[in-house]
Design a protein around this motif. Structure first.
Motif, short mmCIF file in Angstrom:
data_model
loop_
_atom_site.label_atom_id
_atom_site.label_comp_id
_atom_site.label_asym_id
_atom_site.label_seq_id
_atom_site.Cartn_x
_atom_site.Cartn_y
_atom_site.Cartn_z
N PRO A 145 -3.96 -1.52 -0.76
CA PRO A 145 -2.96 -2.58 -0.91
C PRO A 145 -3.29 -3.54 -2.06
CG PRO A 145 -3.54 -2.32 1.39
CD PRO A 145 -4.53 -1.51 0.60
N THR A 146 -2.25 -3.93 -2.78
CA THR A 146 -2.37 -4.92 -3.83
C THR A 146 -1.28 -5.97 -3.64
OG1 THR A 146 -0.96 -3.65 -5.33
CG2 THR A 146 -3.35 -3.31 -5.53
N LEU A 147 -1.45 -7.09 -4.32
CA LEU A 147 -0.49 -8.18 -4.22
C LEU A 147 0.39 -8.16 -5.46
CD1 LEU A 147 -1.08 -11.63 -2.84
CD2 LEU A 147 -0.06 -11.47 -5.10
N GLY A 148 1.69 -8.08 -5.25
CA GLY A 148 2.65 -8.14 -6.35
C GLY A 148 3.39 -9.46 -6.31
N LEU A 149 3.83 -9.93 -7.47
CA LEU A 149 4.54 -11.20 -7.55
C LEU A 149 5.75 -11.02 -8.45
CD1 LEU A 149 4.39 -14.25 -6.83
CD2 LEU A 149 3.21 -14.56 -9.00
N GLY B 225 0.86 -1.17 0.00
CA GLY B 225 0.00 0.00 0.00
C GLY B 225 0.90 1.22 0.00
N CYS B 226 0.36 2.38 0.31
CA CYS B 226 1.16 3.61 0.28
C CYS B 226 2.21 3.69 1.39
CB CYS B 226 0.25 4.83 0.37
SG CYS B 226 -0.55 5.19 -1.19
N ASP B 227 1.87 3.20 2.56
CA ASP B 227 2.77 3.45 3.69
C ASP B 227 3.42 2.21 4.28
OD1 ASP B 227 0.52 2.36 4.80
OD2 ASP B 227 0.35 3.79 6.43
N ASP B 228 3.19 1.04 3.68
CA ASP B 228 3.79 -0.15 4.23
C ASP B 228 3.83 -1.27 3.20
OD1 ASP B 228 5.08 -1.61 6.17
OD2 ASP B 228 3.47 -1.47 7.63
N ARG B 229 4.67 -2.26 3.49
CA ARG B 229 4.86 -3.37 2.56
C ARG B 229 5.20 -4.62 3.36
NH1 ARG B 229 9.85 -3.84 -1.71
NH2 ARG B 229 8.78 -5.26 -3.12
N THR B 230 4.59 -5.74 2.98
CA THR B 230 4.91 -7.03 3.56
C THR B 230 5.45 -7.91 2.43
OG1 THR B 230 3.14 -6.82 5.18
CG2 THR B 230 4.00 -9.03 4.79
#
Length: 64
Positions: A51-55, A15-20
């Motif tokens: 948030p979106t899912l990237g691969l 998302g804009c402010d975080d990443r997992t």
């Protein structure tokens, strides 16, 4: 018994402010599902910060 081919992937939920980020090995069918899910998450996103899912495909042995 035949050993199933595995693929190294990096999954990122962003998302804009975080990443997992999750690095793992998956089967071909799991990789295909994750690619489909990634595309669907981008289609369903209604604004830039949702948030979106990237691969990403990795080389085996890559370090995060």
């Amino acid at each position: 018994m035949t050993e199933e081919l595995k693929f190294a992937v990096r999954i990122a939920i962003e998302g804009c402010d975080d990443r997992t980020v999750i690095d793992l090995e998956v089967s071909a069918s799991e990789r295909d599902f994750l690619e489909r899910l990634s595309g669907l998450s981008k289609e369903a996103s209604t604004y830039i910060c949702q948030p979106t899912l990237g691969l990403a495909h990795r080389q085996a042995g890559d370090v995060a």
